[in-house]
Write a protein that holds these residues in place. Structure first.
Motif, PDB file in Angstrom:
ATOM      1  N   HIS A  54       0.820  -1.215   0.000  1.00  0.00           N
ATOM      2  CA  HIS A  54       0.000   0.000   0.000  1.00  0.00           C
ATOM      3  C   HIS A  54       0.848   1.256   0.000  1.00  0.00           C
TER       4      HIS A  54
ATOM      5  N   HIS B 111      -1.774   3.124  12.683  1.00  0.00           N
ATOM      6  CA  HIS B 111      -1.452   2.342  11.472  1.00  0.00           C
ATOM      7  C   HIS B 111      -2.106   0.960  11.626  1.00  0.00           C
TER       8      HIS B 111
ATOM      9  N   GLY C 275     -10.240   2.857  12.478  1.00  0.00           N
ATOM     10  CA  GLY C 275     -10.725   2.193  11.269  1.00  0.00           C
ATOM     11  C   GLY C 275     -11.328   3.174  10.272  1.00  0.00           C
TER      12      GLY C 275
ATOM     13  N   HIS D 117      -7.997   8.316   6.221  1.00  0.00           N
ATOM     14  CA  HIS D 117      -6.782   7.838   5.562  1.00  0.00           C
ATOM     15  C   HIS D 117      -6.014   9.020   5.001  1.00  0.00           C
ATOM     16  N   ARG D 118      -4.689   8.934   5.076  1.00  0.00           N
ATOM     17  CA  ARG D 118      -3.866  10.012   4.529  1.00  0.00           C
ATOM     18  C   ARG D 118      -4.058  10.154   3.020  1.00  0.00           C
TER      19      ARG D 118
ATOM     20  N   ARG E  81     -10.248  -1.671  -0.398  1.00  0.00           N
ATOM     21  CA  ARG E  81     -10.029  -2.915   0.359  1.00  0.00           C
ATOM     22  C   ARG E  81     -11.152  -3.124   1.361  1.00  0.00           C
TER      23      ARG E  81
ATOM     24  N   ARG F 202       1.532  -8.066   4.617  1.00  0.00           N
ATOM     25  CA  ARG F 202       2.371  -6.932   4.203  1.00  0.00           C
ATOM     26  C   ARG F 202       3.834  -7.300   3.983  1.00  0.00           C
TER      27      ARG F 202
END
Ligand code: SDX
Length: 384
Positions: A191, A226, A262, A265-266, A274, A344
């Protein structure tokens, strides 16, 4: 930095909007809500590939043909087993948070691998494949130890994601569960320049080694802003308890400027693609397992957030539904963020290798805002 130097720099808190590296591994389109790995839309990949294919794609730049797939898959299977020293350490760490245990265990495995001191690309790629193979076994064993259960050896007949599920939960997934865990790991595989990936790249840029880069990335992923948000998002859904309570709880939290885990988002200012896919799974699995109330509560929280903060571009991110999904098939909340790391690991290593192939040490500058002096020096005995 001199005053004149400072006139020529741009400061952006949290490096927001700053481009720190070029990459052809993956792309996040935050306005269109699109996620691309090596040119493929992630929706196409989850529908047509398994995690091993996607992992190969991220590392090598192209999807494997049948023979390459067979080789990659079998080399991962051969490296899954953990040795007794590693399993003993995991047992000793059974009462620590699984993310702390994961960080320690990966560092331990690296400390015992003499190859790690060679900074060349080939060695670091071979370590990367070892790590991709071993992280699921480590996380599964941490989960077993944390719940005072016996370790389970890998099943060589099972592919990456199903084997992880089996080693962690002690039962083989059914067809739907196998698809669910595989898609979830694909969706977490890469991501962009997220905090943990950037961390791993900073470490590899010093010509350190992949174990150190991944240990640092795990440390970065652990935080609640994060990867740690998934555990807290489920705690919020459980605390709200039923859809009728959502309005009051969420409004109070927003009024007191609490962050709703949750959400936001940046990069995404629209619905995280997703989260859309994970939500579909959550609906199906919770219905099947008699936990639909949790799904309806989560959906109600999502609706209230859309009404109140949607205009600011705050929508569910990957962490909102992933925890609920893992919980509904039997994973403990404390293992949610380690599961994020299982996915990840391919992105961390692919991007670190890509950076290493054309390396330049990361070394940004700080904007000095302190006293420029010179201050009068006072000997220690004369200071107040
Ligand atoms: C991941 O980067 C990645 O790609 C990460 C990730 C990946 O795959 O690697 O996608 C995984 O980390 C997902 C994010 C998980 N974290 C959370 O869910 C924690 C809750 N979210 C936030 O704290 C926040 O949205 C961040 C950390 C995700 C993003 O932070 P930014 O970009 O620094 O945004 P910000 O905190 O400065 O917020 C901007 C505004 C603020 O309001 P104002 O001061 O402008 O009035 O939006 C508000 C914030 O208060 N806001 C929220 C909110 N998120 C942002 N308000 C309430 N709840 C939230 N969740």
């Amino acid at each position: 930095m001199s005053a004149s130097d400072q006139e020529n720099v741009r400061f952006s808190k949290g490096l927001e909007g700053i481009v720190a590296a070029e990459s052809s591994v993956g792309y996040v389109d935050g306005l269109a809500g699109k996620l691309v790995y090596r040119g493929y839309d992630v929706n196409t990949l989850v529908e047509n590939c398994d995690y091993e294919e996607v992992s190969y794609l991220l590392l090598n730049g192209e999807l494997p043909n049948r023979e390459q797939y067979k080789d990659y898959s079998s080399s991962l299977r051969k490296k899954r087993q953990l040795d007794n020293d590693t399993l003993n350490l995991i047992r000793d760490l059974k009462d620590t948070h699984p993310m702390s245990a994961l960080r320690t265990v990966i560092s331990f495995i690296g400390a015992r691998d003499n190859r790690s001191i060679e900074p060349d690309l080939e060695t670091q790629k071979s370590i990367s494949i070892d790590l991709i193979a071993k992280i699921p076994s480590v996380v599964a064993a941490i989960n077993r130890a944390h719940n005072s259960k016996e370790f389970i050896s890998p099943d060589d007949d099972l592919p990456f994601s199903s084997n992880f599920f089996y080693q962690a939960l002690g039962r083989r997934p059914d067809k739907d569960e196998a698809k669910m865990i595989d898609e979830a790991l694909i969706l977490h595989a890469d991501h962009g320049m997220n905090a943990s990936t950037f961390t791993s790249m900073v470490v590899i840029s010093t010509l350190s080694d992949m174990y150190s880069a991944v240990t640092a990335a795990i440390s970065s992923l652990k935080g609640p802003l994060h990867g740690g948000a998934n555990e807290r998002a489920l705690a919020l859904i459980q605390r709200v308890g039923k859809p009728e309570n959502a309005e009051k709880v969420i409004s109070n939290m927003i009024a007191s400027k609490e962050k709703i885990m949750g959400f936001g988002h940046r990069v995404y200012k629209v619905y995280d693609p997703r989260a859309k896919i994970l939500k579909k799974f959550v609906e199906t699995v919770t219905k099947k397992n008699g936990q639909e109330n949790l799904f309806l509560t989560a959906e109600k929280i999502e609706n209230i957030m859309a009404q109140t903060l949607g205009s600011k571009g705050i929508f569910p991110n990957v962490d909102f539904y992933s925890g609920l999904l893992y919980y509904s098939v039997g994973f403990d909340p404390s293992i949610f963020t380690p599961i994020f790391a299982v996915g990840r690991i391919s992105g961390w290593t692919a991007r670190s290798l890509e950076y290493l192939s054309d390396n330049k040490i990361f070394r940004p500058r700080g904007m000095y805002v302190g006293n420029r002096g010179p201050k009068e020096f006072i000997p220690i005995d004369d200071r107040q």
